[in-house]
Design a protein around this motif. Structure first.
Motif, PDB file in Angstrom:
ATOM      1  N   THR A 292       4.688  12.824  -0.442  1.00  0.00           N
ATOM      2  CA  THR A 292       4.315  12.236  -1.429  1.00  0.00           C
ATOM      3  C   THR A 292       5.265  12.014  -2.744  1.00  0.00           C
ATOM      4  O   THR A 292       6.029  11.304  -3.305  1.00  0.00           O
ATOM      5  N   GLY A 293       5.677  13.348  -3.123  1.00  0.00           N
ATOM      6  CA  GLY A 293       6.371  13.734  -4.198  1.00  0.00           C
ATOM      7  C   GLY A 293       5.901  13.067  -5.340  1.00  0.00           C
ATOM      8  O   GLY A 293       4.804  13.360  -5.639  1.00  0.00           O
ATOM      9  N   SER A 294       6.708  12.296  -6.011  1.00  0.00           N
ATOM     10  CA  SER A 294       6.214  11.502  -7.258  1.00  0.00           C
ATOM     11  C   SER A 294       5.270  10.583  -7.149  1.00  0.00           C
ATOM     12  O   SER A 294       4.734   9.828  -7.828  1.00  0.00           O
ATOM     13  N   GLY A 295       5.155   9.968  -5.765  1.00  0.00           N
ATOM     14  CA  GLY A 295       4.460   8.823  -5.477  1.00  0.00           C
ATOM     15  C   GLY A 295       5.238   7.395  -5.627  1.00  0.00           C
ATOM     16  O   GLY A 295       4.660   6.403  -5.295  1.00  0.00           O
ATOM     17  N   LEU A 296       6.648   7.719  -5.848  1.00  0.00           N
ATOM     18  CA  LEU A 296       7.372   6.457  -5.970  1.00  0.00           C
ATOM     19  C   LEU A 296       7.382   5.511  -4.702  1.00  0.00           C
ATOM     20  O   LEU A 296       7.132   4.313  -4.856  1.00  0.00           O
ATOM     21  N   VAL A 297       7.604   6.135  -3.728  1.00  0.00           N
ATOM     22  CA  VAL A 297       7.816   5.466  -2.287  1.00  0.00           C
ATOM     23  C   VAL A 297       6.380   4.843  -2.031  1.00  0.00           C
ATOM     24  O   VAL A 297       6.211   3.467  -1.487  1.00  0.00           O
ATOM     25  N   ALA A 298       5.428   5.414  -2.161  1.00  0.00           N
ATOM     26  CA  ALA A 298       3.952   4.886  -1.815  1.00  0.00           C
ATOM     27  C   ALA A 298       3.692   3.723  -2.738  1.00  0.00           C
ATOM     28  O   ALA A 298       3.222   2.613  -1.984  1.00  0.00           O
ATOM     29  N   MET A 299       4.275   3.863  -4.209  1.00  0.00           N
ATOM     30  CA  MET A 299       3.742   2.568  -4.928  1.00  0.00           C
ATOM     31  C   MET A 299       4.782   1.449  -4.524  1.00  0.00           C
ATOM     32  O   MET A 299       4.347   0.247  -4.554  1.00  0.00           O
ATOM     33  N   MET A 300       6.064   1.977  -3.858  1.00  0.00           N
ATOM     34  CA  MET A 300       6.783   0.702  -3.518  1.00  0.00           C
ATOM     35  C   MET A 300       6.270  -0.081  -2.278  1.00  0.00           C
ATOM     36  O   MET A 300       6.300  -1.238  -2.250  1.00  0.00           O
ATOM     37  N   ALA A 301       5.431   0.709  -1.429  1.00  0.00           N
ATOM     38  CA  ALA A 301       4.902   0.147  -0.147  1.00  0.00           C
ATOM     39  C   ALA A 301       3.770  -0.662  -0.709  1.00  0.00           C
ATOM     40  O   ALA A 301       3.378  -1.782  -0.165  1.00  0.00           O
ATOM     41  N   ALA A 302       3.135  -0.536  -1.749  1.00  0.00           N
ATOM     42  CA  ALA A 302       1.928  -1.254  -2.165  1.00  0.00           C
ATOM     43  C   ALA A 302       2.381  -2.495  -2.617  1.00  0.00           C
ATOM     44  O   ALA A 302       1.987  -3.357  -2.528  1.00  0.00           O
ATOM     45  N   ALA A 322       1.366  13.061  -8.345  1.00  0.00           N
ATOM     46  CA  ALA A 322       1.310  11.959  -7.713  1.00  0.00           C
ATOM     47  C   ALA A 322       0.235  10.981  -7.970  1.00  0.00           C
ATOM     48  O   ALA A 322       0.349   9.715  -8.364  1.00  0.00           O
ATOM     49  N   ARG A 323      -1.007  11.585  -7.933  1.00  0.00           N
ATOM     50  CA  ARG A 323      -2.200  10.836  -8.302  1.00  0.00           C
ATOM     51  C   ARG A 323      -2.413  10.287  -9.648  1.00  0.00           C
ATOM     52  O   ARG A 323      -2.595   9.181  -9.879  1.00  0.00           O
ATOM     53  N   GLU A 324      -1.631  11.237 -10.579  1.00  0.00           N
ATOM     54  CA  GLU A 324      -1.797  10.807 -12.086  1.00  0.00           C
ATOM     55  C   GLU A 324      -0.807   9.739 -12.162  1.00  0.00           C
ATOM     56  O   GLU A 324      -0.925   8.662 -12.797  1.00  0.00           O
ATOM     57  N   VAL A 325       0.448   9.613 -11.425  1.00  0.00           N
ATOM     58  CA  VAL A 325       1.430   8.395 -11.516  1.00  0.00           C
ATOM     59  C   VAL A 325       0.925   7.500 -10.769  1.00  0.00           C
ATOM     60  O   VAL A 325       1.000   6.235 -11.567  1.00  0.00           O
ATOM     61  N   ILE A 326       0.164   7.522 -10.054  1.00  0.00           N
ATOM     62  CA  ILE A 326      -0.401   6.182  -9.177  1.00  0.00           C
ATOM     63  C   ILE A 326      -1.501   5.837 -10.108  1.00  0.00           C
ATOM     64  O   ILE A 326      -1.502   4.358 -10.286  1.00  0.00           O
ATOM     65  N   ASP A 327      -2.155   6.696 -10.607  1.00  0.00           N
ATOM     66  CA  ASP A 327      -3.352   6.086 -11.422  1.00  0.00           C
ATOM     67  C   ASP A 327      -2.752   5.251 -12.773  1.00  0.00           C
ATOM     68  O   ASP A 327      -3.156   4.147 -13.087  1.00  0.00           O
ATOM     69  N   LYS A 328      -1.800   5.839 -13.217  1.00  0.00           N
ATOM     70  CA  LYS A 328      -0.927   5.286 -14.406  1.00  0.00           C
ATOM     71  C   LYS A 328      -0.395   3.978 -14.342  1.00  0.00           C
ATOM     72  O   LYS A 328      -0.493   3.075 -15.115  1.00  0.00           O
ATOM     73  N   ASN A 329      -0.164   3.559 -12.930  1.00  0.00           N
ATOM     74  CA  ASN A 329       0.352   2.339 -12.627  1.00  0.00           C
ATOM     75  C   ASN A 329      -0.586   1.497 -12.059  1.00  0.00           C
ATOM     76  O   ASN A 329      -0.323   0.579 -11.332  1.00  0.00           O
ATOM     77  N   GLY A 330      -1.948   1.895 -12.045  1.00  0.00           N
ATOM     78  CA  GLY A 330      -3.088   0.841 -11.424  1.00  0.00           C
ATOM     79  C   GLY A 330      -2.982   0.807 -10.088  1.00  0.00           C
ATOM     80  O   GLY A 330      -3.478  -0.360  -9.578  1.00  0.00           O
ATOM     81  N   LEU A 331      -2.765   1.852  -9.180  1.00  0.00           N
ATOM     82  CA  LEU A 331      -2.753   1.525  -7.790  1.00  0.00           C
ATOM     83  C   LEU A 331      -3.504   2.513  -7.230  1.00  0.00           C
ATOM     84  O   LEU A 331      -3.405   2.683  -5.972  1.00  0.00           O
ATOM     85  N   SER A 332      -4.338   3.117  -7.928  1.00  0.00           N
ATOM     86  CA  SER A 332      -5.246   4.085  -7.407  1.00  0.00           C
ATOM     87  C   SER A 332      -6.261   3.529  -6.115  1.00  0.00           C
ATOM     88  O   SER A 332      -6.591   4.423  -5.055  1.00  0.00           O
ATOM     89  N   GLU A 333      -6.592   2.506  -6.370  1.00  0.00           N
ATOM     90  CA  GLU A 333      -7.537   1.730  -5.405  1.00  0.00           C
ATOM     91  C   GLU A 333      -6.794   1.351  -3.809  1.00  0.00           C
ATOM     92  O   GLU A 333      -7.402   1.159  -3.079  1.00  0.00           O
TER      93      GLU A 333
END
Length: 543
Positions: A292-302, A322-333
């Motif tokens: 996961t790292g920072s969560g960046l690539v996961a957010m790109m996939a979303a 990563a969870r905090e980053v993803i939540d901050k960008n509204g993608l936790s769901e």
């Protein structure tokens, strides 16, 4: 005494383990009948068992086969010699001929499986081990080897059963304990792995690799002082062991993963992953990411349209960030971060089903990170759909001879300003070093050459090596080999770590020679290049 009497006497001595007596008996047979195939075969086999080099007796086995090519035992012996010489394809052919002549010998099926496994023909090897057990159910080595094949295929649960069963039948079976320890480690069962590696050392204190593996288990459990002491003791005992030396250096140089910051600033890397994901992901796809790292690539996939993204991160701190980053960008769901190794993920629990797209960023500066190949193999076998898209799909590693006087002064650390600072070299990161060919004082003194190729979509050997010839193109001093890689993201996008942009966080790697070598144009080198489960390496450079 007749020839038959002499032959039977020699065979009887052989069956009782009296090798010298048996050899003398077979030689008496040959004195009377120089073309006696059975005696020729056994004289060669005994010579090998008593220390003769395999290539020194191979010709005698070949002669016996010419005299009587229908003896399955002759072909098996030939295969064993070829296997010892590393001539695996020829060995497999000889073992195959042996089982064609007599298919009821489990040991030969087991030998054939071993040769096929070395050739990375894993499915065929598995079938051979199963055939060995069908004709010889008590062949414990075949049970262990079947476990190795199953592990290579990502069938970890079945491999676990094999290793445990081998140990149940043969409690002192060192290889089975080691294989079980490695499997436990991959399953993040670190304490159980520690027990197995300790048992290996108890059975054989000279089993070098068990010392390195035990140290890794101790390190992962936070027992860093104990790991360091173990490695220091092992290094003193086995000073030439590369794995123990590597682990000791790694223990000295272990640091926090500070590379996450420059990595997310690598725009070329980010763009390559983003473009590949936009082409691969279809609306509603399930995407699996490892690392996961920072969560960046996961957010790109979303963002590319994935209906669901499951991404795993073994370090709890990084997973929380990563969870905090993803939540901050509204993608936790849409994105789930699982704090596990990928080998612990279960379809139906962590993943709703096998994934449509698989993306990973396990790469390090030398391309191949520790255990990357078995991790990818496990994901393909157990977590992905058969037609899943894999990003990156492949990689090519290139290298070149370099002159780098400033970098060579500290790789390794020796004398500085008139003082011997070599004890400081313990703190240097083991293996290759990161360099920046755009900024460092580095000069290529050969043309780039293609060193290795990887296809992440297929089964690959966990280790490989080959010899290449490299020619110097200009005069200078060869301090080592620089290498870099192309990541083939898909059919259209390739990311190259040869990039000279300052934000290229991988940059290039270099393996420095123990001693610099003066060269002239046209000088030729033989370079051994390869990889294992830990790293890519270059060594054995000679004029």
């Amino acid at each position: 005494m007749t020839t038959e009497d002499m032959l039977q006497g020699a065979l009887a001595a052989l069956s009782e383990g009296h090798l010298d007596e048996a050899r003398q008996g077979f030689e008496r047979v040959l004195a009377g009948e120089p073309d006696h195939a059975v005696a020729l075969h056994w004289v060669a086999v005994i010579a090998y068992q008593q220390g003769a080099a395999p290539d020194a007796v191979l010709g005698q086995i070949d002669r016996a086969i010419v005299l009587d090519g229908e003896q399955a035992l002759f072909h098996n012996s030939r295969g064993a010699l070829l296997y010892a010489l590393g001539r695996d394809l020829e060995a497999a052919e000889s073992f195959h001929r042996s089982v064609q002549l007599s298919d009821q010998d489990g040991a030969v099926w087991n030998n054939l499986g071993n040769a096929l496994l070395r050739l990375n023909r894993i499915d065929e090897a598995e079938n051979c081990y199963r055939q060995a057990l069908a004709v010889t159910p008590g062949l414990i080595s075949a049970i262990n080897n079947l476990g190795v094949a199953l592990k290579r295929r990502g069938r970890l649960d079945k491999a676990l059963i094999c290793f445990r069963e081998a140990i149940l039948h043969m409690p002192d079976f060192q290889d089975a304990h080691f294989n079980l320890g490695e499997l436990y480690y991959h399953l993040d069962m670190i304490q159980e792995a520690e027990v197995e590696f300790r048992r290996c050392i108890e059975l054989n204190p000279d089993f070098h690799q068990a010392h390195a593996s035990l140290a890794q288990c101790l390190h992962d459990q936070g027992k860093r002082e104990e790991a360091l002491e173990l490695l220091r003791t092992a290094h003193a005992r086995f000073p030439d062991d590369e794995d123990i030396d590597f682990m000791l250096r790694l223990q000295f140089s272990s640091i926090a993963p500070a590379w996450h910051i420059p990595m997310v600033n690598d725009e070329e890397r980010n763009q390559a992953y983003d473009l590949a994901l936009r082409r691969a992901v279809k609306s509603g796809d399930l995407v699996l990411e490892i690392g996961t790292g920072s969560g960046l690539v996961a957010m790109m996939a979303a963002r590319a349209g994935a209906g669901r993204v499951v991404t795993c991160e073994v370090l709890p701190l990084m997973a929380d960030i990563a969870r905090e980053v993803i939540d901050k960008n509204g993608l936790s769901e849409r994105i789930t971060v699982v704090t596990k190794k990928s080998t612990q993920l279960q379809v139906g629990t962590d993943l709703p089903e096998r994934a449509d797209v698989f993306v990973s960023e396990l790469i390090n500066i030398g391309m191949l990170s520790p255990n990357m190949i078995p991790v990818l193999q496990h994901a393909r076998e157990t977590l992905l759909k058969p037609d899943a898209k894999i990003i990156p799909a492949a990689a090519i590693v290139y290298g070149a001879l370099i002159e780098a006087p400033q970098l060579a002064r500290i790789n390794p650390v020796r004398h500085v300003s008139g003082f011997d600072l070599s004890p400081l070299d313990k703190l240097r990161s083991p293996g290759y070093a990161q360099i920046d060919m755009a900024a460092d004082l580095v000069r290529q003194i050969s043309q780039p050459f293609k060193a290795l190729e990887f296809d992440f979509r297929t089964n690959m050997p966990e280790h490989d090596a080959r010899m290449l010839q490299v020619t110097a193109t200009t005069s200078g001093v060869a301090h080592g080999i620089a290498f870099w890689f192309d990541l083939i993201m898909d059919e259209e996008t390739v990311y190259s770590s040869a990039s000279t942009t300052r934000t290229n966080h991988w940059k290039q790697a270099a393996e420095f020679f123990p001693q610099p070598i003066a060269v002239q144009p046209g000088d030729r080198f033989m370079v051994i290049t390869g990889y294992d489960k830990t790293r890519i390496f270059f060594k054995g450079v000679t004029l």
